[in-house]
Design a protein around this motif. Structure first.
Motif, PDB file in Angstrom:
ATOM      1  N   ALA A 182       0.824  -1.221   0.000  1.00 27.56           N
ATOM      2  CA  ALA A 182       0.000   0.000   0.000  1.00 27.56           C
ATOM      3  C   ALA A 182       0.855   1.268   0.000  1.00 27.56           C
ATOM      4  N   SER A 183       1.909   1.291   0.837  1.00 24.06           N
ATOM      5  CA  SER A 183       2.706   2.527   0.941  1.00 24.06           C
ATOM      6  C   SER A 183       3.473   2.779  -0.367  1.00 24.06           C
ATOM      7  N   VAL A 184       3.875   1.695  -1.017  1.00 22.11           N
ATOM      8  CA  VAL A 184       4.610   1.842  -2.283  1.00 22.11           C
ATOM      9  C   VAL A 184       3.666   2.348  -3.372  1.00 22.11           C
ATOM     10  N   GLU A 185       2.472   1.791  -3.404  1.00 18.19           N
ATOM     11  CA  GLU A 185       1.491   2.233  -4.412  1.00 18.19           C
ATOM     12  C   GLU A 185       1.153   3.716  -4.219  1.00 18.19           C
ATOM     13  N   GLU A 186       1.055   4.117  -2.969  1.00 18.49           N
ATOM     14  CA  GLU A 186       0.778   5.530  -2.688  1.00 18.49           C
ATOM     15  C   GLU A 186       1.912   6.414  -3.192  1.00 18.49           C
ATOM     16  N   ARG A 187       3.144   5.955  -2.940  1.00 18.02           N
ATOM     17  CA  ARG A 187       4.308   6.734  -3.413  1.00 18.02           C
ATOM     18  C   ARG A 187       4.333   6.813  -4.931  1.00 18.02           C
ATOM     19  N   LEU A 188       4.022   5.676  -5.552  1.00 18.62           N
ATOM     20  CA  LEU A 188       4.030   5.659  -7.029  1.00 18.62           C
ATOM     21  C   LEU A 188       2.951   6.582  -7.585  1.00 18.62           C
ATOM     22  N   ASN A 189       1.805   6.595  -6.943  1.00 18.26           N
ATOM     23  CA  ASN A 189       0.739   7.494  -7.415  1.00 18.26           C
ATOM     24  C   ASN A 189       1.196   8.941  -7.339  1.00 18.26           C
ATOM     25  N   GLN A 190       1.816   9.304  -6.202  1.00 18.24           N
ATOM     26  CA  GLN A 190       2.267  10.697  -6.065  1.00 18.24           C
ATOM     27  C   GLN A 190       3.366  10.998  -7.077  1.00 18.24           C
ATOM     28  N   LEU A 191       4.290  10.061  -7.204  1.00 17.39           N
ATOM     29  CA  LEU A 191       5.407  10.281  -8.133  1.00 17.39           C
ATOM     30  C   LEU A 191       4.894  10.476  -9.564  1.00 17.39           C
ATOM     31  N   ASN A 192       3.943   9.670  -9.971  1.00 19.56           N
ATOM     32  CA  ASN A 192       3.456   9.771 -11.351  1.00 19.56           C
ATOM     33  C   ASN A 192       2.562  10.998 -11.558  1.00 19.56           C
ATOM     34  N   ARG A 193       1.889  11.394 -10.476  1.00 17.88           N
ATOM     35  CA  ARG A 193       1.119  12.654 -10.562  1.00 17.88           C
ATOM     36  C   ARG A 193       2.101  13.812 -10.773  1.00 17.88           C
ATOM     37  N   ASP A 194       3.179  13.792  -9.988  1.00 15.46           N
ATOM     38  CA  ASP A 194       4.198  14.842 -10.120  1.00 15.46           C
ATOM     39  C   ASP A 194       4.863  14.781 -11.493  1.00 15.46           C
ATOM     40  N   LEU A 195       5.073  13.564 -11.960  1.00 14.16           N
ATOM     41  CA  LEU A 195       5.732  13.398 -13.260  1.00 14.16           C
ATOM     42  C   LEU A 195       4.883  13.995 -14.387  1.00 14.16           C
ATOM     43  N   LEU A 196       3.580  13.777 -14.301  1.00 10.80           N
ATOM     44  CA  LEU A 196       2.685  14.342 -15.323  1.00 10.80           C
ATOM     45  C   LEU A 196       2.845  15.869 -15.369  1.00 10.80           C
ATOM     46  N   ALA A 197       2.887  16.480 -14.175  1.00  9.34           N
ATOM     47  CA  ALA A 197       3.046  17.941 -14.108  1.00  9.34           C
ATOM     48  C   ALA A 197       4.424  18.350 -14.632  1.00  9.34           C
ATOM     49  N   GLU A 198       5.421  17.535 -14.339  1.00  8.71           N
ATOM     50  CA  GLU A 198       6.797  17.843 -14.777  1.00  8.71           C
ATOM     51  C   GLU A 198       6.893  17.805 -16.306  1.00  8.71           C
ATOM     52  N   VAL A 199       6.249  16.814 -16.901  1.00  5.92           N
ATOM     53  CA  VAL A 199       6.266  16.711 -18.367  1.00  5.92           C
ATOM     54  C   VAL A 199       5.585  17.943 -18.960  1.00  5.92           C
ATOM     55  N   GLU A 200       4.445  18.291 -18.380  1.00  5.26           N
ATOM     56  CA  GLU A 200       3.719  19.460 -18.885  1.00  5.26           C
ATOM     57  C   GLU A 200       4.575  20.719 -18.758  1.00  5.26           C
ATOM     58  N   LYS A 201       5.238  20.848 -17.606  1.00  3.02           N
ATOM     59  CA  LYS A 201       6.064  22.043 -17.364  1.00  3.02           C
ATOM     60  C   LYS A 201       7.226  22.116 -18.345  1.00  3.02           C
ATOM     61  N   SER A 202       7.751  20.954 -18.703  1.00  3.77           N
ATOM     62  CA  SER A 202       8.930  20.931 -19.589  1.00  3.77           C
ATOM     63  C   SER A 202       8.603  21.460 -20.981  1.00  3.77           C
ATOM     64  N   GLY A 203       7.360  21.314 -21.400  1.00  6.71           N
ATOM     65  CA  GLY A 203       7.002  21.705 -22.767  1.00  6.71           C
ATOM     66  C   GLY A 203       7.508  20.735 -23.821  1.00  6.71           C
ATOM     67  N   GLU A 204       8.167  19.643 -23.372  1.00  8.55           N
ATOM     68  CA  GLU A 204       8.762  18.705 -24.334  1.00  8.55           C
ATOM     69  C   GLU A 204       7.765  17.659 -24.818  1.00  8.55           C
ATOM     70  N   ALA A 205       6.705  17.478 -24.072  1.00 12.25           N
ATOM     71  CA  ALA A 205       5.623  16.550 -24.462  1.00 12.25           C
ATOM     72  C   ALA A 205       4.407  16.916 -23.624  1.00 12.25           C
ATOM     73  N   PHE A 206       3.286  16.310 -23.946  1.00 14.15           N
ATOM     74  CA  PHE A 206       2.070  16.589 -23.168  1.00 14.15           C
ATOM     75  C   PHE A 206       1.236  15.320 -23.112  1.00 14.15           C
ATOM     76  N   PHE A 207       1.005  14.827 -21.877  1.00 17.32           N
ATOM     77  CA  PHE A 207       0.143  13.660 -21.678  1.00 17.32           C
ATOM     78  C   PHE A 207      -1.034  14.064 -20.804  1.00 17.32           C
ATOM     79  N   SER A 208      -2.018  13.186 -20.705  1.00 19.25           N
ATOM     80  CA  SER A 208      -3.031  13.337 -19.665  1.00 19.25           C
ATOM     81  C   SER A 208      -2.921  12.102 -18.767  1.00 19.25           C
ATOM     82  N   ASN A 209      -3.937  11.809 -17.979  1.00 13.57           N
ATOM     83  CA  ASN A 209      -3.793  10.698 -17.045  1.00 13.57           C
ATOM     84  C   ASN A 209      -5.038   9.817 -17.022  1.00 13.57           C
ATOM     85  N   ALA A 210      -4.881   8.664 -16.406  1.00 20.94           N
ATOM     86  CA  ALA A 210      -6.028   7.808 -16.089  1.00 20.94           C
ATOM     87  C   ALA A 210      -5.762   7.222 -14.708  1.00 20.94           C
ATOM     88  N   VAL A 211      -6.802   6.679 -14.103  1.00 19.24           N
ATOM     89  CA  VAL A 211      -6.620   5.936 -12.851  1.00 19.24           C
ATOM     90  C   VAL A 211      -7.163   4.541 -13.111  1.00 19.24           C
TER      91      VAL A 211
END
Ligand SMILES: Cc1ncc(COP(=O)(O)O)c(C=O)c1O
Length: 492
Positions: free
Chosen positions: A425-454
């Motif tokens: 559970a704790s690892v899945e929670e960390r992965l969720n946060q990390l990937n949420r942050d990653l989505l924002a990081e990709v968007e901020k970079s301007g190098e690509a643009f994705f959306s998300n799913a759960v």
């Protein structure tokens, strides 16, 4: 006395401003791949650039200058879905002929509510609807019309179903009162259905409690045994099932519901069979897509979006209804101030809008510009690139690919040290946060643009390719690019 009309431009002024505008747009479109997908700026930066606090101008300004400034402002400060690395949501890059088509449509400016004020446009819209039906394998004598997008297309199908299957004169009596309390109208849709279904039940008087959310299996497809069980149960309890929604290409993962089984259940229980094919219907005739897609041809109504996989510039949705009379029965009124010919189609009788613009033109032009085979090749290429992306992400080693359907790939970044502990559970929670942050990081970079799913509680990045500008080189570059941004994020 001759009128002074400040809006008017002389033909020469119009021509000069227009030519300059087209030159500037052509130049900016060509430069898109060299720039960011999305500019790196805050909402405050953007508002400052647009001088958003200016008061309404008192006097006028030169049209060519205004247009020139608008081109630069818009291309500098927009998220550009024409960028080859825009893979977010299900929003396509705009077909160039569609861009020009919208310009032409505005110049003629027909109102396609009534035939008399848009005769050519009405006929062109009818032909466009027929071609779309033909393209996806739906009967070409179906009724239908263009609307603003998937939500509206689904609403139209839903309202046609409500009028046809409510079992009372719902247009006159509404849903309130004894009939409703005794026997509520019920709607069946998989848990993966787009949120339009909530808006529809809410806005059209049933309330969201009317939705029976049918669970999906491990491949995000409706469990039809559950559907049947729920219908039986509701009928036994006095409910009034009237519509089942099958999805042809779900919003999160591109999953295709078992449409043949859903169709046969609808026939067995005399229910309206609606297919939300806003995204996936346009792939129905592409080789190697799920065979179930083809069964959308059995539906009573289908939503299908030209502004998704026909690459029409926004906005262009389309709804097809097997029996055109079902549209008239759901929408038509004849007030004394509209005297309409009855030997032609007046689209005001077929949908929610009264005044209607010429959305069909850009779609009609594009269908002729590249033809059936051009579209089939382009859609197949999007699917191929999505499959290639899934394979490249798997091969990279730092990613889990959760799904790949049609042209949607969902994946998440999994750092090496967490790989052996997946599911904790704790690892899945960390992965969720990390990937949420990653989505924002990709968007901020301007190098690509994705959306998300759960997916089953896991936050994933979602790359949807409805983009004829995306190339193999873009796909090849993505895994390393995303991994680099993930490492950067983890170093914060
Ligand atoms: C399956 C599905 N249905 C409906 C919609 C809504 O379409 P629109 O945003 O054009 O209203 C979407 C949007 O992505 C979708 O994917």
């Amino acid at each position: 006395m001759s009128r002074t009309a400040p809006l008017k431009m002389t033909p020469d002024e119009f021509r000069a401003a227009g030519h300059r505008l087209v030159d500037r747009i052509a130049e900016r479109l060509a430069r898109i791949p060299q720039g960011p997908v999305k500019p790196a700026e805050t909402p405050e930066d953007l508002r400052a650039a647009l001088k958003i606090d200016r008061p309404l101008p008192e006097g006028g300004a030169d049209a060519a200058t205004l247009l020139g400034e608008a081109v630069e402002l818009l291309f500098d400060h927009s998220t550009l879905n024409g960028h080859p690395r825009f893979l977010g949501y299900i929003t396509s890059s705009p077909a160039p002929i569609g861009i020009l088509g919208d310009f032409l449509a505005a110049a003629v400016n027909p109102n396609i509510g009534g035939y008399a004020i848009g005769p050519a446009a009405t006929e062109i819209e009818r032909q466009t609807v027929r071609w779309i039906a033909e393209f996806i394998g739906f009967p070409s004598d179906a009724g239908g019309l263009l609307v603003s997008g998937g939500n509206m297309a689904n609403f139209v199908g839903f309202l046609a179903a409500r009028a046809a299957k409510a079992g009372l004169d719902v247009r006159k009596t509404g849903l309130a009162g004894r009939e409703r309390a005794k026997s509520p109208l019920l709607v069946y849709a998989s848990a993966e259905t787009h949120t339009w279904i909530q808006k529809a039940t809410d806005l059209f008087g049933l309330g969201t409690d009317a939705i029976r959310w049918i669970p999906a299996d491990d491949h995000q497809r409706m469990k039809t045994a559950e559907l049947r069980r729920q219908i039986e149960l509701d009928r036994k309890n006095g409910g009034h099932p009237f519509i089942v929604v099958g999805t042809a290409g779900s919003v999160s993962t591109g999953a295709v519901d078992p449409l043949p089984e859903i169709g046969s259940i609808c026939r067995e229980y005399d229910l309206w069979f609606h297919v939300d094919g806003a995204y996936g219907a346009l792939a129905a005739r592409i080789p190697d897509v799920p065979a179930d897609l083809r069964a959308l041809s059995e539906a009573d109504s289908v939503a299908v979006d030209p502004h998704k996989w026909l690459y029409a510039p926004l906005e262009a949705g389309c709804v097809l209804v097997r029996n055109p009379l079902d549209l008239r029965n759901a929408f038509s009124y004849h007030p004394p101030y509209y005297v309409l010919r009855d030997d032609v189609v007046n689209f005001v009788d077929y949908g929610l809008q009264n005044s209607r613009g010429f959305r069909a033109l850009k779609v009609w032009l594009a269908l002729q510009h590249i033809g059936r085979t051009g579209y089939e090749a382009s859609i197949a290429d999007d699917i191929r690139l999505s499959q290639k992306l899934a394979a490249a992400l798997r091969a990279h080693g730092d990613f889990d690919v959760l799904t790949q359907n049609l042209s949607i790939t969902t994946f998440r970044y999994v750092p090496k040290d967490l790989r052996s502990r997946l599911g904790e559970a704790s690892v899945e929670e960390r992965l969720n946060q990390l990937n949420r942050d990653l989505l924002a990081e990709v968007e901020k970079s301007g190098e690509a643009f994705f959306s998300n799913a759960v997916i089953d509680g896991r936050f994933v990045l979602r790359a949807c390719i409805v983009n004829f500008n995306t190339t193999d080189e873009d796909i090849d570059a993505l895994p390393a690019l995303v991994a680099r941004l993930a490492e950067k994020r983890m170093a914060y």
